[in-house]
Write an enzyme that holds these catalytic residues in place. Structure first.
Site, mmCIF file in Angstrom:
data_model
loop_
_atom_site.group_PDB
_atom_site.id
_atom_site.type_symbol
_atom_site.label_atom_id
_atom_site.label_comp_id
_atom_site.label_asym_id
_atom_site.label_seq_id
_atom_site.Cartn_x
_atom_site.Cartn_y
_atom_site.Cartn_z
ATOM 1 N N PHE A 1 0.859 -1.185 0.000
ATOM 2 C CA PHE A 1 0.000 0.000 0.000
ATOM 3 C C PHE A 1 0.893 1.232 0.000
ATOM 4 C CE2 PHE A 1 -2.659 3.382 1.745
ATOM 5 C CZ PHE A 1 -3.765 3.259 0.920
ATOM 6 N N ASP B 1 9.239 3.007 1.662
ATOM 7 C CA ASP B 1 8.028 3.694 2.108
ATOM 8 C C ASP B 1 7.915 3.519 3.618
ATOM 9 O OD1 ASP B 1 5.514 4.517 2.813
ATOM 10 O OD2 ASP B 1 4.481 3.529 1.146
ATOM 11 N N LYS C 1 2.378 10.313 8.231
ATOM 12 C CA LYS C 1 1.733 9.862 9.467
ATOM 13 C C LYS C 1 2.401 10.361 10.767
ATOM 14 C CE LYS C 1 -0.453 5.736 7.469
ATOM 15 N NZ LYS C 1 -1.857 5.723 7.823
HETATM 16 C C1 LIG Z 1 2.859 2.495 3.818
HETATM 17 C C2 LIG Z 1 1.897 3.582 3.430
HETATM 18 N N1 LIG Z 1 2.186 4.357 2.388
HETATM 19 C C3 LIG Z 1 1.361 5.357 2.017
HETATM 20 C C4 LIG Z 1 0.174 5.593 2.662
HETATM 21 C C5 LIG Z 1 -0.735 6.697 2.202
HETATM 22 O O1 LIG Z 1 -0.684 7.756 3.074
HETATM 23 P P1 LIG Z 1 -1.796 8.916 3.004
HETATM 24 O O2 LIG Z 1 -3.102 8.290 3.353
HETATM 25 O O3 LIG Z 1 -1.307 9.927 4.007
HETATM 26 O O4 LIG Z 1 -1.780 9.457 1.616
HETATM 27 C C6 LIG Z 1 -0.162 4.804 3.766
HETATM 28 C C7 LIG Z 1 -1.433 5.013 4.484
HETATM 29 O O5 LIG Z 1 -1.930 4.176 5.184
HETATM 30 C C8 LIG Z 1 0.719 3.768 4.148
HETATM 31 O O6 LIG Z 1 0.438 2.955 5.186
#
Ligand SMILES: Cc1ncc(COP(=O)(O)O)c(C=O)c1O
Length: 404
Positions: free
Chosen positions: A141, A226, A255
């Protein structure tokens, strides 16, 4: 008791809120530490922290003071001009991570978009225009914007949004051989999460991130990590990949960096600094003084309160408690897994995880799902052991009532 009436608020939701979420019928009004209260005065124990965001809990004095002080001084000026908190934040993040350069944005998706654009334009700027493909992982994700979604592997998030720009190959997470087989001279980057959070809380197998580093080096590609969910102390190290003693070329943060205030960041090595020259990329709000001052306060609070060590220690405590639940309820629980304070109980196939989540919530404990079958715990890092005990006992009481 709150002065707000709940029913008119729920009516607004029913009539006017875009129905792309699935909120339960109550309205949260205030919070303190790991506790939240709704407009009816009902208390909830927050063990999800807004999906691994609110690391300092709710209404933390350092967070509140940073917002108030900076808002009273300077909130926004755009990236046409420098601002002091942002420059200090860039310095702090680079000092703490060993990276050299920071680009700021507002969310995890936007940070991952920056990673993707960085990788592609890096090779373009070097004349390697055929190097554009990205290796990503099944069940990954990386966010909901179209570039981030192209790298996201989970089918349920992708369905109906294609065609994607292309140039992304998904391979099974943890499968070094599959990565090697998918590599080619057209690969610009490999992108990976140290723990697949949304995918079900699966930590990378031992040695996997190091293997990706080696493969990227052998083939002249970049390693992008990520850290949106795992970064900023969540797993018991500053970054999730610090457990693996591996160095990325660039990372995405969001986050926990703002602990509830929207901010994202892309950090990279000096060699990638020429990839995105002025005019090629930007973000109006990115790194504004208010968001930057809050992120600086979050980093200070993490130091002052020893929250990296706390995440490791309380993560081990939670892990042991969840393992006892799994052992006691073998008919409905398959396993416990995770890293630091990002953990999950995997339920057995056939158990309705969403229904379990709802019953746990009705008893006053907030969790989220990871994947379709894992009950995910991502509490504020300031959570106490007593609060973890309380949450685990509620989960156990719900699981005990399921037919096994
Ligand atoms: C690993 C990871 N990357 C990217 C995102 C996307 O972040 P955002 O919702 O702030 O765009 C998330 C959100 O849960 C995530 O867990």
């Amino acid at each position: 008791m709150s002065k707000l009436e709940t029913q008119p608020l729920l009516a607004l939701a029913a009539e006017h809120l875009y129905p792309n979420y699935r909120q339960p019928p109550f309205v949260l009004e205030r919070g303190r530490g790991c506790e939240l209260w709704d407009t009816e005065g009902k208390r909830y124990l927050d063990l999800c922290a807004g999906v691994a965001v609110s690391t300092l809990g709710h209404a933390h004095p350092a967070f509140v003071a940073a917002v108030a002080d900076q808002a009273a001084r300077l909130t926004h000026v755009s990236n046409y001009f420098f601002n002091e908190p942002n420059l200090r934040l860039a310095g702090e993040l680079c000092r703490r991570t060993g990276m050299d350069r920071a680009f700021f944005c507002n969310s995890g998706s936007e940070a991952n978009e920056a990673l993707l654009k960085l990788a592609r334009r890096h090779f373009f700027a070097r004349g390697e225009t055929a190097r554009f493909r990205v290796i990503a992982f099944e069940e990954a994700f990386h966010g909901r914007t179209l570039g981030a979604l192209a790298m996201t592997g989970r089918a349920k998030y992708r369905e109906g949004f294609g065609p994607f720009a292309g140039g992304v190959t998904h391979v099974p997470y943890g499968d070094e051989g599959a990565v090697r087989a998918a590599m080619g001279d057209d690969v610009a980057a490999i992108i990976v999460e140290p723990v697949q959070g949304e995918g079900g809380v699966f930590p990378a197998p031992p040695g996997f991130l190091r293997a990706l580093r080696a493969i990227a080096d052998e083939r002249g590609a970049l390693l992008l990590i990520d850290e949106v969910q795992t970064g900023i102390a969540r797993t018991g190290k500053l970054l999730g990949h610090d457990h693996d003693d591996v160095r990325a070329d660039a990372i995405a943060l969001a986050k926990g960096l703002g602990a509830g205030f929207p901010i994202g960041a892309m950090l990279c090595r000096e060699a990638l600094a020429p990839a995105l020259p002025p005019g090629t990329h930007g973000s109006t709000y990115g790194g504004n003084p208010l968001a930057s001052a809050v992120a600086l306060a979050v980093l200070r609070a993490i130091d002052d309160e020893g929250l990296i060590e706390a995440a490791a220690e309380k993560g081990a405590y939670l892990s042991a408690a969840l393992a006892r639940v799994v052992a006691a309820r073998p008919g409905v629980c398959a396993s416990e897994r995770g890293r630091g304070l990002l953990r999950a109980i995997a339920l057995r196939p056939g158990v309705d995880a969403r229904a379990v989540l709802g019953r746990v919530r009705d008893r006053g404990v907030l969790l989220t799902l990871g994947g379709d079958t894992a009950l995910r715990f991502s509490p504020p890092l300031v959570v106490t052991k007593a609060e973890l005990d309380e949450g685990v006992a509620v989960v156990d009481s719900v699981l005990a009532e399921l037919p096994s």
